[in-house]
Write a protein that holds these residues in place. Structure first.
Motif, PDB file in Angstrom:
ATOM      1  N   ALA A  33      38.301  53.441  39.765  1.00  0.00           N
ATOM      2  CA  ALA A  33      37.986  52.029  39.955  1.00  0.00           C
ATOM      3  C   ALA A  33      39.238  51.226  39.607  1.00  0.00           C
ATOM      4  O   ALA A  33      39.843  51.458  38.548  1.00  0.00           O
ATOM      5  N   PHE A  34      39.625  50.315  40.467  1.00  0.00           N
ATOM      6  CA  PHE A  34      40.914  49.630  40.293  1.00  0.00           C
ATOM      7  C   PHE A  34      41.004  48.935  38.948  1.00  0.00           C
ATOM      8  O   PHE A  34      41.977  49.116  38.202  1.00  0.00           O
ATOM      9  N   GLN A  35      40.018  48.113  38.612  1.00  0.00           N
ATOM     10  CA  GLN A  35      40.092  47.340  37.378  1.00  0.00           C
ATOM     11  C   GLN A  35      40.153  48.243  36.152  1.00  0.00           C
ATOM     12  O   GLN A  35      40.960  48.027  35.236  1.00  0.00           O
ATOM     13  N   ASP A  36      39.317  49.259  36.123  1.00  0.00           N
ATOM     14  CA  ASP A  36      39.299  50.184  34.998  1.00  0.00           C
ATOM     15  C   ASP A  36      40.637  50.909  34.874  1.00  0.00           C
ATOM     16  O   ASP A  36      41.151  51.106  33.763  1.00  0.00           O
ATOM     17  N   SER A  37      41.213  51.302  35.994  1.00  0.00           N
ATOM     18  CA  SER A  37      42.475  52.043  35.970  1.00  0.00           C
ATOM     19  C   SER A  37      43.627  51.183  35.471  1.00  0.00           C
ATOM     20  O   SER A  37      44.476  51.645  34.694  1.00  0.00           O
ATOM     21  N   THR A 233      34.772  44.140  28.725  1.00  0.00           N
ATOM     22  CA  THR A 233      36.003  43.383  28.935  1.00  0.00           C
ATOM     23  C   THR A 233      37.124  44.379  29.206  1.00  0.00           C
ATOM     24  O   THR A 233      37.001  45.566  28.898  1.00  0.00           O
ATOM     25  N   TRP A 234      38.226  43.868  29.772  1.00  0.00           N
ATOM     26  CA  TRP A 234      39.428  44.681  29.960  1.00  0.00           C
ATOM     27  C   TRP A 234      40.491  44.335  28.929  1.00  0.00           C
ATOM     28  O   TRP A 234      41.583  44.902  28.964  1.00  0.00           O
ATOM     29  N   ASP A 235      40.194  43.432  28.023  1.00  0.00           N
ATOM     30  CA  ASP A 235      41.162  42.951  27.037  1.00  0.00           C
ATOM     31  C   ASP A 235      41.522  44.067  26.054  1.00  0.00           C
ATOM     32  O   ASP A 235      40.648  44.584  25.361  1.00  0.00           O
ATOM     33  N   LYS A 291      27.841  49.613  35.806  1.00  0.00           N
ATOM     34  CA  LYS A 291      29.192  49.587  35.272  1.00  0.00           C
ATOM     35  C   LYS A 291      29.734  48.160  35.232  1.00  0.00           C
ATOM     36  O   LYS A 291      29.436  47.344  36.101  1.00  0.00           O
ATOM     37  N   PHE A 292      30.546  47.885  34.220  1.00  0.00           N
ATOM     38  CA  PHE A 292      31.144  46.561  34.064  1.00  0.00           C
ATOM     39  C   PHE A 292      32.137  46.275  35.181  1.00  0.00           C
ATOM     40  O   PHE A 292      32.963  47.124  35.535  1.00  0.00           O
ATOM     41  N   GLN A 293      32.040  45.092  35.749  1.00  0.00           N
ATOM     42  CA  GLN A 293      32.986  44.621  36.755  1.00  0.00           C
ATOM     43  C   GLN A 293      33.285  43.156  36.473  1.00  0.00           C
ATOM     44  O   GLN A 293      32.513  42.469  35.803  1.00  0.00           O
ATOM     45  N   SER A 294      34.406  42.664  36.981  1.00  0.00           N
ATOM     46  CA  SER A 294      34.759  41.261  36.775  1.00  0.00           C
ATOM     47  C   SER A 294      35.349  40.695  38.064  1.00  0.00           C
ATOM     48  O   SER A 294      35.771  41.435  38.953  1.00  0.00           O
ATOM     49  N   THR A 295      35.372  39.366  38.133  1.00  0.00           N
ATOM     50  CA  THR A 295      35.964  38.686  39.282  1.00  0.00           C
ATOM     51  C   THR A 295      37.433  38.430  38.989  1.00  0.00           C
ATOM     52  O   THR A 295      37.771  37.672  38.085  1.00  0.00           O
ATOM     53  N   GLY A 406      43.145  27.590  44.837  1.00  0.00           N
ATOM     54  CA  GLY A 406      42.004  27.136  45.621  1.00  0.00           C
ATOM     55  C   GLY A 406      40.718  27.890  45.331  1.00  0.00           C
ATOM     56  O   GLY A 406      39.685  27.578  45.890  1.00  0.00           O
ATOM     57  N   ALA A 407      40.797  28.879  44.441  1.00  0.00           N
ATOM     58  CA  ALA A 407      39.616  29.692  44.125  1.00  0.00           C
ATOM     59  C   ALA A 407      38.915  29.151  42.895  1.00  0.00           C
ATOM     60  O   ALA A 407      39.522  28.532  42.021  1.00  0.00           O
ATOM     61  N   THR A 408      37.623  29.379  42.812  1.00  0.00           N
ATOM     62  CA  THR A 408      36.849  28.998  41.653  1.00  0.00           C
ATOM     63  C   THR A 408      36.823  30.149  40.670  1.00  0.00           C
ATOM     64  O   THR A 408      36.300  31.217  40.950  1.00  0.00           O
ATOM     65  N   PRO A 409      37.440  29.962  39.475  1.00  0.00           N
ATOM     66  CA  PRO A 409      37.509  31.062  38.534  1.00  0.00           C
ATOM     67  C   PRO A 409      36.142  31.423  37.970  1.00  0.00           C
ATOM     68  O   PRO A 409      35.315  30.551  37.706  1.00  0.00           O
ATOM     69  N   VAL A 410      35.887  32.685  37.835  1.00  0.00           N
ATOM     70  CA  VAL A 410      34.633  33.185  37.235  1.00  0.00           C
ATOM     71  C   VAL A 410      35.055  34.101  36.086  1.00  0.00           C
ATOM     72  O   VAL A 410      35.215  35.308  36.257  1.00  0.00           O
ATOM     73  N   PRO A 411      35.261  33.570  34.874  1.00  0.00           N
ATOM     74  CA  PRO A 411      35.871  34.330  33.796  1.00  0.00           C
ATOM     75  C   PRO A 411      35.060  35.532  33.346  1.00  0.00           C
ATOM     76  O   PRO A 411      35.601  36.563  33.007  1.00  0.00           O
ATOM     77  N   GLN A 412      33.759  35.389  33.272  1.00  0.00           N
ATOM     78  CA  GLN A 412      32.962  36.454  32.685  1.00  0.00           C
ATOM     79  C   GLN A 412      32.753  37.614  33.639  1.00  0.00           C
ATOM     80  O   GLN A 412      32.697  37.440  34.839  1.00  0.00           O
ATOM     81  N   GLY A 413      32.680  38.808  33.048  1.00  0.00           N
ATOM     82  CA  GLY A 413      32.371  39.990  33.837  1.00  0.00           C
ATOM     83  C   GLY A 413      30.875  40.134  33.975  1.00  0.00           C
ATOM     84  O   GLY A 413      30.080  39.347  33.459  1.00  0.00           O
ATOM     85  N   SER A 414      30.453  41.155  34.695  1.00  0.00           N
ATOM     86  CA  SER A 414      29.021  41.339  34.933  1.00  0.00           C
ATOM     87  C   SER A 414      28.707  42.804  35.099  1.00  0.00           C
ATOM     88  O   SER A 414      29.577  43.636  35.297  1.00  0.00           O
ATOM     89  N   ARG A 415      27.402  43.095  35.029  1.00  0.00           N
ATOM     90  CA  ARG A 415      26.919  44.462  35.265  1.00  0.00           C
ATOM     91  C   ARG A 415      25.899  44.417  36.383  1.00  0.00           C
ATOM     92  O   ARG A 415      25.219  43.456  36.585  1.00  0.00           O
TER      93      ARG A 415
END
Length: 415
Positions: A33-37, A233-235, A291-295, A406-415
């Motif tokens: 998974a890209f974000q996890d990697s 989180t990915w932090d 699985k956790f994912q984020s925008t 121009g994008a609307t940020p969506v800080p929180q991740g989701s499951r």
């Protein structure tokens, strides 16, 4: 220690990881998974820097301890090397078991289990606090007479070997191999959060330790990977210190002085009786794994891949024994790596502060390393490449910033 095994093994690790990644992409099996990697590789860079610092701190202690050894053993003959390797493997089992069965051990070890995938990128997601615990478990080998430098080198070699079982690509092997070796099948069990698999298969190289001490479990049902209370989180700071924060908060909150002292060495999950149960963090719904994912910020993936590749030579400036940088310069570069991993996590979660942080990191790292290399005996091509990297990064960051405005940020991740 004249040669850093981690640095020498880095090309082998990178080739193996890229090979597995290419295979998974071709097979489209979804094992990466890209974000996890990206989060795992960012943490891996930090861990390589920590490995060097801890080894430099522990080596003088081991040298002093070695003076009390009743005899001096070598580490050159095949028999001596095998004996040292088996000693490291045996002590690793107990260190690993300690890391799962005690609160303080789990706080140090749990970041390695925080990912919900299992692949060679995951193998590199290690805790920045675990390495100190790891090295301090091997002092008996110095006390029986093995050279301190050889012990640390063998510990590093043993750790590199453990990279290999972190994969879903390799199926179960013939029983005559599975019976004694810590295979990928056995290690998949170790990383799983299924109830039947929790706290099983601690072995590093030989699975016989688990069979001898009653912690072995064979892979039967499909594995679900990660923590039962995932960080979401990915932090890298949260991933590395979340469990430590919970222990500290419990130690402060309890009214019992005795509990405040013993909480650290009590079994994993134990809390003082005067504290309420900690709310659970769900990782499944109706029996289905979520699985956790984020925008992430728009258009950020190409930039992050470029930065990940560029981070490798910078990492070698910290970890390689032939690096022209001084100790304090390596420390500064390591802190900039932490800012790098933090900025990447913020970009993956559309945090507003991520782009300014990344801009500052690129400017600081590019300017500092270029300046340092200009004043060393390093080839001029290194300085030119560093300056070129900084220029490309700044231009690309401008493109990413433009795409994200121009994008609307969506800080929180989701499951």
């Amino acid at each position: 220690m004249s040669i850093n095994v981690y640095a020498v093994a880095t090309p082998f690790v990178i080739v193996l990881a890229l090979g597995e990644f290419a295979y998974c992409v071709i097979r489209r099996n979804g094992y990466y998974a890209f974000q996890d990697s990206i989060a795992s590789m960012g943490t891996a860079v930090l861990n390589q820097c920590v490995n060097v610092a801890v080894a430099l701190l522990v080596l003088p202690l081991f040298i002093q301890l070695g003076q009390f050894a009743p005899w001096q053993l070598g580490a050159s003959s095949p028999l001596e090397l095998v004996a040292l390797f088996l000693g490291v493997d045996f002590l690793f089992y107990w260190f690993h078991r300690f890391g799962h069965r005690t609160n303080i051990g789990w706080a140090a070890h749990s970041p390695h289990h925080s990912t919900e995938e299992l692949n060679y990128a995951v193998a590199l997601r290690a805790s920045v606090t675990q390495r100190l615990f790891s090295f301090l478990f091997y002092w008996p080998l110095v006390l029986v007479g093995f050279p301190p430098e050889a012990v640390l080198a063998m510990v590093a070699f043993h750790l590199v070997l453990q990279f290999i079982p972190h994969t879903r690509v390799i199926p179960k092997m013939p029983r005559w191999i599975e019976s004694w070796l810590n295979t990928p099948s056995h290690h998949r069990v170790h990383h799983a959060r299924n109830d039947v698999y929790i706290d099983k298969n601690y072995a590093g190289f030989l699975i016989i330790w688990d069979k001898l001490f009653g912690t072995f479990e064979e892979e039967k049902e499909a594995c679900s990977y990660g923590l039962t209370s995932p960080p979401n989180t990915w932090d890298p700071t949260v991933i590395n210190f979340q469990a430590w924060g919970k222990l500290v908060s419990d130690a402060v909150a309890t009214k019992s002085h005795w509990d405040r002292l013993r909480i650290w060495v009590m079994p994993t999950g134990w809390r003082p009786a005067d504290l309420p149960p900690r709310p659970s963090v769900g990782w499944q719904k109706d029996g289905v794994e979520l699985k956790f994912q984020s925008t992430e910020l728009p258009g950020v993936r190409g930039y992050l891949v470029f930065q990940l590749l560029a981070a490798m030579p910078f990492m070698l400036l910290v970890s390689h024994h032939a690096s022209p940088l001084s100790g304090w310069q390596k420390l500064v570069l390591s802190l900039l790596f932490w800012a790098m991993a933090t900025a990447w996590s913020g970009m993956l979660e559309s945090r507003r502060w991520s782009l300014p942080l990344e801009l500052g990191r690129v400017l600081a790292m590019g300017a500092a390393v270029t300046w340092w290399l200009m004043h060393t005996s390093a080839p001029q091509s290194w300085t030119a490449l560093c300056a070129a990297w900084m220029g490309v990064s700044l231009v690309w960051l401008g493109v990413v910033r433009g795409a994200s405005q121009g994008a609307t940020p969506v800080p929180q991740g989701s499951r």
